[in-house]
Design an enzyme around this catalytic site. Structure first.
Site, PDB file in Angstrom:
ATOM      1  N   ASP A  99      34.961  13.063  15.322  1.00 18.25           N
ATOM      2  CA  ASP A  99      35.615  12.363  16.418  1.00 18.25           C
ATOM      3  C   ASP A  99      35.883  13.373  17.541  1.00 18.25           C
ATOM      4  OD1 ASP A  99      37.208  10.318  17.740  1.00 18.25           O
ATOM      5  OD2 ASP A  99      38.977  11.381  17.013  1.00 18.25           O
ATOM      6  N   ASP A 105      38.485  12.701  20.726  1.00 16.80           N
ATOM      7  CA  ASP A 105      39.848  12.704  21.257  1.00 16.80           C
ATOM      8  C   ASP A 105      40.868  13.022  20.166  1.00 16.80           C
ATOM      9  OD1 ASP A 105      39.930  10.566  24.101  1.00 16.80           O
ATOM     10  OD2 ASP A 105      38.148  11.363  23.130  1.00 16.80           O
TER      11      ASP A 105
END
Length: 293
Positions: free
Chosen positions: A83, A85
């Protein structure tokens, strides 16, 4: 055979080591051997027993110590999927972008609920993007320059794994305008993210193309493993939110990094105290093997 890796934020002492060995014994495990202390703060303990029970008990150890419990086989991973963020960067891009539109608090509240798993991801994403309609696209570059910061340890993790021959993939429920420069800065081999709709220098409030959600992240992991002729056991996934859970559970090693409770519970390993270089120690890669530039 399983390995319990202790990673102290600062230093590991003999009391910590003996405490961990006693905890494993209390959890019904049989310790077969242990490594020397690595880089003054890391230790591998090899044991036979139930890894789930061992992890549960070891995570109660005192001090700023992260614990990883995993099979000895396939420890060194050949694929990293992550991922972006709040995992590879320190912020949620949509929240920071919303600040340029004067609505950060409104959007950040929705982001938090989505990452906690309280809202449907796609619905929440489209709703937040709609609120950005009319924002000048120039705000994206400003946000990149002024707000987006690489997470400590990210470059070392990705570049070290890539140098060892691992595939590295950034998968984001955020936006390509952020994911592309972030992937390039950190050293990822590829990236996938959502495309913000634009027209005449303004955001349209919509998204173009398919959504990168939890299902898409999981699919990307599986397809990358197939393309590389890799077993899922040789894959490492890392994330922090509920939308990362499927890929965390699919990968041979799913790591929740400074994560929301649901993600931490679903993952094999939860890193709370250390930076992303902890994922190198988890794979048995000590500091003298890291790529730092």
């Amino acid at each position: 055979m399983f390995i319990a890796t202790l990673i102290a934020k600062e230093s590991l002492n003999e009391r910590d080591i003996q405490s961990a060995i006693a905890i494993l014994g209390g959890a019904g495990a049989t310790v077969t051997r242990q490594s020397d202390v690595i880089d003054e703060r890391v230790l591998d303990i090899f044991f036979d027993g139930d890894p789930v029970t061992a992890r549960k008990h070891l995570e109660e150890i005192e001090g700023d110590i992260d614990v990883a419990v995993q099979p000895e086989a396939n420890r060194l991973k050949k694929l990293l999927i992550s991922d972006m963020d709040s995992t590879m960067i320190t912020v949620e891009c949509i929240d920071e972008l919303a600040d340029y539109a004067g609505i950060k608090s409104e959007i950040a509240a929705i982001t938090e609920r989505a990452m906690q798993g309280e809202l449907d991801f796609e619905e929440a994403l489209r709703g937040r993007v709609a609120l950005l309609e009319g924002l000048e696209t120039a705000a994206i570059q400003l946000c990149l320059e002024e707000r987006v910061r690489i997470m400590p340890g990210a470059e070392t993790l990705v570049r070290t794994m890539a140098a060892g021959g691992a595939a590295t993939i950034l998968v984001s429920g955020g936006f390509t305008k952020f994911a592309k420069p972030v992937a390039q800065a950190i050293g990822f081999g590829s990236f996938h993210a959502n495309v913000l709709g634009e027209a005449a220098g303004l955001l349209t409030g919509g998204l173009d193309g398919p959504i990168v959600d939890s299902t898409r992240k999981d699919v990307l992991l599986q397809s990358a493993a197939r393309e590389g002729s890799l077993s899922l056991e040789s894959c490492l996934a890392v994330g922090d939110g509920a939308n990362d859970i499927p890929m965390l559970q699919r990968a041979g090693l799913g790591v929740a990094y400074h994560a929301k409770p649901k993600a931490a519970q679903a993952a094999n390993v939860a890193i709370e105290y250390n930076d992303l270089t902890a994922l190198l120690y988890v794979q048995g890669i000590s500091r003298d093997q890291w790529i730092t530039e």
